[in-house]
Design a protein around this motif. Structure first.
Motif, PDB file in Angstrom:
ATOM      1  N   GLY A 177       0.820  -1.209   0.000  1.00  0.00           N
ATOM      2  CA  GLY A 177       0.000   0.000   0.000  1.00  0.00           C
ATOM      3  C   GLY A 177       0.851   1.255   0.000  1.00  0.00           C
ATOM      4  O   GLY A 177       0.571   2.214  -0.732  1.00  0.00           O
ATOM      5  N   ILE A 178       1.930   1.261   0.818  1.00  0.00           N
ATOM      6  CA  ILE A 178       2.847   2.410   0.839  1.00  0.00           C
ATOM      7  C   ILE A 178       3.531   2.560  -0.517  1.00  0.00           C
ATOM      8  O   ILE A 178       3.746   3.678  -1.009  1.00  0.00           O
ATOM      9  CB  ILE A 178       3.883   2.243   1.956  1.00  0.00           C
ATOM     10  CG1 ILE A 178       3.204   2.244   3.328  1.00  0.00           C
ATOM     11  CG2 ILE A 178       4.928   3.358   1.902  1.00  0.00           C
ATOM     12  CD1 ILE A 178       4.143   1.947   4.484  1.00  0.00           C
ATOM     13  N   ARG A 179       3.865   1.419  -1.136  1.00  0.00           N
ATOM     14  CA  ARG A 179       4.541   1.480  -2.430  1.00  0.00           C
ATOM     15  C   ARG A 179       3.663   2.134  -3.491  1.00  0.00           C
ATOM     16  O   ARG A 179       4.158   2.854  -4.371  1.00  0.00           O
ATOM     17  CB  ARG A 179       4.922   0.063  -2.863  1.00  0.00           C
ATOM     18  CG  ARG A 179       5.838   0.021  -4.071  1.00  0.00           C
ATOM     19  CD  ARG A 179       6.088  -1.395  -4.522  1.00  0.00           C
ATOM     20  NE  ARG A 179       7.048  -1.424  -5.614  1.00  0.00           N
ATOM     21  CZ  ARG A 179       7.182  -2.426  -6.458  1.00  0.00           C
ATOM     22  NH1 ARG A 179       6.409  -3.488  -6.337  1.00  0.00           N
ATOM     23  NH2 ARG A 179       8.073  -2.389  -7.417  1.00  0.00           N
ATOM     24  N   ALA A 239       4.301   9.272   0.006  1.00  0.00           N
ATOM     25  CA  ALA A 239       4.878   8.790   1.267  1.00  0.00           C
ATOM     26  C   ALA A 239       6.352   9.165   1.393  1.00  0.00           C
ATOM     27  O   ALA A 239       6.811   9.547   2.474  1.00  0.00           O
ATOM     28  CB  ALA A 239       4.707   7.272   1.364  1.00  0.00           C
ATOM     29  N   GLY A 240       7.107   9.076   0.283  1.00  0.00           N
ATOM     30  CA  GLY A 240       8.526   9.404   0.333  1.00  0.00           C
ATOM     31  C   GLY A 240       8.793  10.832   0.771  1.00  0.00           C
ATOM     32  O   GLY A 240       9.535  11.062   1.737  1.00  0.00           O
ATOM     33  N   LEU A 254       5.483  20.131  -2.193  1.00  0.00           N
ATOM     34  CA  LEU A 254       4.890  19.217  -1.220  1.00  0.00           C
ATOM     35  C   LEU A 254       5.756  19.087   0.017  1.00  0.00           C
ATOM     36  O   LEU A 254       5.256  19.144   1.151  1.00  0.00           O
ATOM     37  CB  LEU A 254       4.681  17.841  -1.865  1.00  0.00           C
ATOM     38  CG  LEU A 254       4.188  16.714  -0.938  1.00  0.00           C
ATOM     39  CD1 LEU A 254       2.850  17.073  -0.326  1.00  0.00           C
ATOM     40  CD2 LEU A 254       4.117  15.388  -1.696  1.00  0.00           C
ATOM     41  N   ILE A 255       7.072  18.914  -0.184  1.00  0.00           N
ATOM     42  CA  ILE A 255       7.974  18.754   0.956  1.00  0.00           C
ATOM     43  C   ILE A 255       7.964  20.000   1.833  1.00  0.00           C
ATOM     44  O   ILE A 255       7.889  19.919   3.068  1.00  0.00           O
ATOM     45  CB  ILE A 255       9.406  18.452   0.466  1.00  0.00           C
ATOM     46  CG1 ILE A 255       9.430  17.144  -0.305  1.00  0.00           C
ATOM     47  CG2 ILE A 255      10.383  18.392   1.634  1.00  0.00           C
ATOM     48  CD1 ILE A 255      10.761  16.823  -0.947  1.00  0.00           C
ATOM     49  N   VAL A 256       8.036  21.175   1.191  1.00  0.00           N
ATOM     50  CA  VAL A 256       8.076  22.430   1.952  1.00  0.00           C
ATOM     51  C   VAL A 256       6.782  22.628   2.735  1.00  0.00           C
ATOM     52  O   VAL A 256       6.802  23.024   3.906  1.00  0.00           O
ATOM     53  CB  VAL A 256       8.335  23.618   0.997  1.00  0.00           C
ATOM     54  CG1 VAL A 256       8.086  24.935   1.715  1.00  0.00           C
ATOM     55  CG2 VAL A 256       9.756  23.562   0.473  1.00  0.00           C
ATOM     56  N   VAL A 316      10.116  -0.484  -1.523  1.00  0.00           N
ATOM     57  CA  VAL A 316       8.871   0.235  -1.263  1.00  0.00           C
ATOM     58  C   VAL A 316       8.914   1.657  -1.811  1.00  0.00           C
ATOM     59  O   VAL A 316       7.976   2.110  -2.477  1.00  0.00           O
ATOM     60  CB  VAL A 316       8.562   0.247   0.248  1.00  0.00           C
ATOM     61  CG1 VAL A 316       7.346   1.116   0.550  1.00  0.00           C
ATOM     62  CG2 VAL A 316       8.318  -1.179   0.752  1.00  0.00           C
ATOM     63  N   LEU A 317      10.006   2.377  -1.559  1.00  0.00           N
ATOM     64  CA  LEU A 317      10.058   3.802  -1.891  1.00  0.00           C
ATOM     65  C   LEU A 317      11.081   4.149  -2.968  1.00  0.00           C
ATOM     66  O   LEU A 317      11.247   5.332  -3.290  1.00  0.00           O
ATOM     67  CB  LEU A 317      10.369   4.622  -0.634  1.00  0.00           C
ATOM     68  CG  LEU A 317       9.313   4.585   0.480  1.00  0.00           C
ATOM     69  CD1 LEU A 317       9.776   5.410   1.676  1.00  0.00           C
ATOM     70  CD2 LEU A 317       7.967   5.093  -0.023  1.00  0.00           C
ATOM     71  N   GLY A 318      11.794   3.168  -3.504  1.00  0.00           N
ATOM     72  CA  GLY A 318      12.779   3.459  -4.532  1.00  0.00           C
ATOM     73  C   GLY A 318      14.072   4.007  -3.946  1.00  0.00           C
ATOM     74  O   GLY A 318      14.408   3.729  -2.784  1.00  0.00           O
TER      75      GLY A 318
END
Length: 331
Positions: free
Chosen positions: A10-12, A18-19, A138-140, A290-292
């Protein structure tokens, strides 16, 4: 195990969200001592939020700028080494012929260690990192939201000590371990990166700044980060200066990393991670799946968070703590 598989897949599926969210969480944890120091100095709340937030934004912007410029330079530089690679191939075939080796064996070996493939892999890695960091908005936004909520979150966790003391303690320990791991790894990563850049500059290897940044980034990748950071400049040194230059690059990297990683770093990092060698390697595989590439860099913080939520928060999981840390439980 079935639940873990479902959660990880699901996270993948939402790895693009998610990352960056996990990266934002780790960055907020890393700069939280700045907020604590400002709070101790009775600075205004807006300043306690603004200063750590600006530190994170400046670091992200700097990394995006350096990686983007360097990746562009690498893309324009690689096609110029086609003739050098063909010459190396011809020299290798002549050497193999004089020593009784068949060309088929040589071609298979060259295909496995094709510098173009390795440098292409680096381009892919840099492209993935730039793709993650390019989601800067998004990160900021997430970093800003977490920075604004940090004082409230601290008070909420404090009030929860009476109901779930193990969970509150586990999350506090996760923050401390993650922060120490990030600070120590960043300091030694910078030292390694600077020394690597100096060595590459002395050996006239192209793009020393790019390889220095790559060495800093791969310093966060457990177990195999050193190899990932070494292969691209070594292959480029082979194409640009020959076998002797490549061997000098490998020797310089080994000396620098063995001294810092094997002799100095353990004295400062100590037991901050609390994961056995096997668990660290498994974490690297799982979170990369999962997140690369971002999962490889965040493998240790993600594993520490998983340990805090599933193991350290459970009073009956002493055996599991010993299993993941590789240490006998205290009696």
């Amino acid at each position: 195990m079935a639940a873990a598989v479902v959660v990880l897949f699901g996270i993948r599926e939402v790895a693009s969200i998610a990352g960056p969210v996990v990266l934002a969480l780790v960055l907020v944890i890393a700069v939280s001592p700045v907020r604590g120091w400002l709070n101790a100095k009775r600075a205004p709340v807006w300043l306690q939020v603004a200063v750590p937030f600006l530190i994170v934004v400046l670091v992200l912007l700097g990394m995006v700028g350096i990686l983007t410029i360097s990746a562009t330079q690498l893309a324009s530089l690689l096609p110029t080494y086609t003739d050098q690679f063909e010459q190396l191939l011809a020299d290798a075939q002549r050497w193999a012929g004089t020593h009784g080796l068949s060309n088929d064996m040589l071609n298979k070996g060259l295909q496995a260690f094709d510098p173009g493939r390795i440098l292409g892999l680096v381009q892919s890695l840099l492209g993935s990192l730039i793709g993650v960091l390019s989601a800067l908005f998004l990160i900021v936004v997430v970093v800003l939201a977490m920075s604004l909520d940090a004082p409230v979150t601290t008070r909420i966790l404090t009030t929860g000590e009476g109901n779930r003391p193990q969970l509150v303690t586990a999350l506090a320990t996760f923050g401390q371990k993650t922060r120490r791991y990030l600070i120590v790894s960043t300091v030694f990563g910078l030292i390694n990166a600077i020394l690597d850049m100096v060595a590459l500059s002395l050996l006239d290897v192209p793009l020393p700044l790019l390889w220095g940044v790559l060495a800093l980034i791969t310093n966060y990748i457990p177990n195999i980060g050193f190899v990932i950071g070494l292969l691209p400049p070594a292959m480029l040194a082979l194409l640009d200066g020959g076998v002797q230059t490549m061997l000098l690059v490998i020797a310089a990297y080994i000396v620098i990393n063995v001294v810092t990683q094997s002799f100095i770093l353990p004295k400062f990092l100590g037991d901050a991670v609390g994961l056995s060698t096997t668990m660290t390697f498994i974490s690297l595989i799982v979170w990369t799946f999962v997140l690369g590439p971002l999962g490889a860099i965040l493998a240790i913080p993600l594993s520490l968070l998983t340990r805090a939520l599933l193991i350290d928060s459970d009073p009956s999981a002493t055996w599991a703590q010993a299993l993941v840390s590789g240490r006998f439980p205290k009696r």
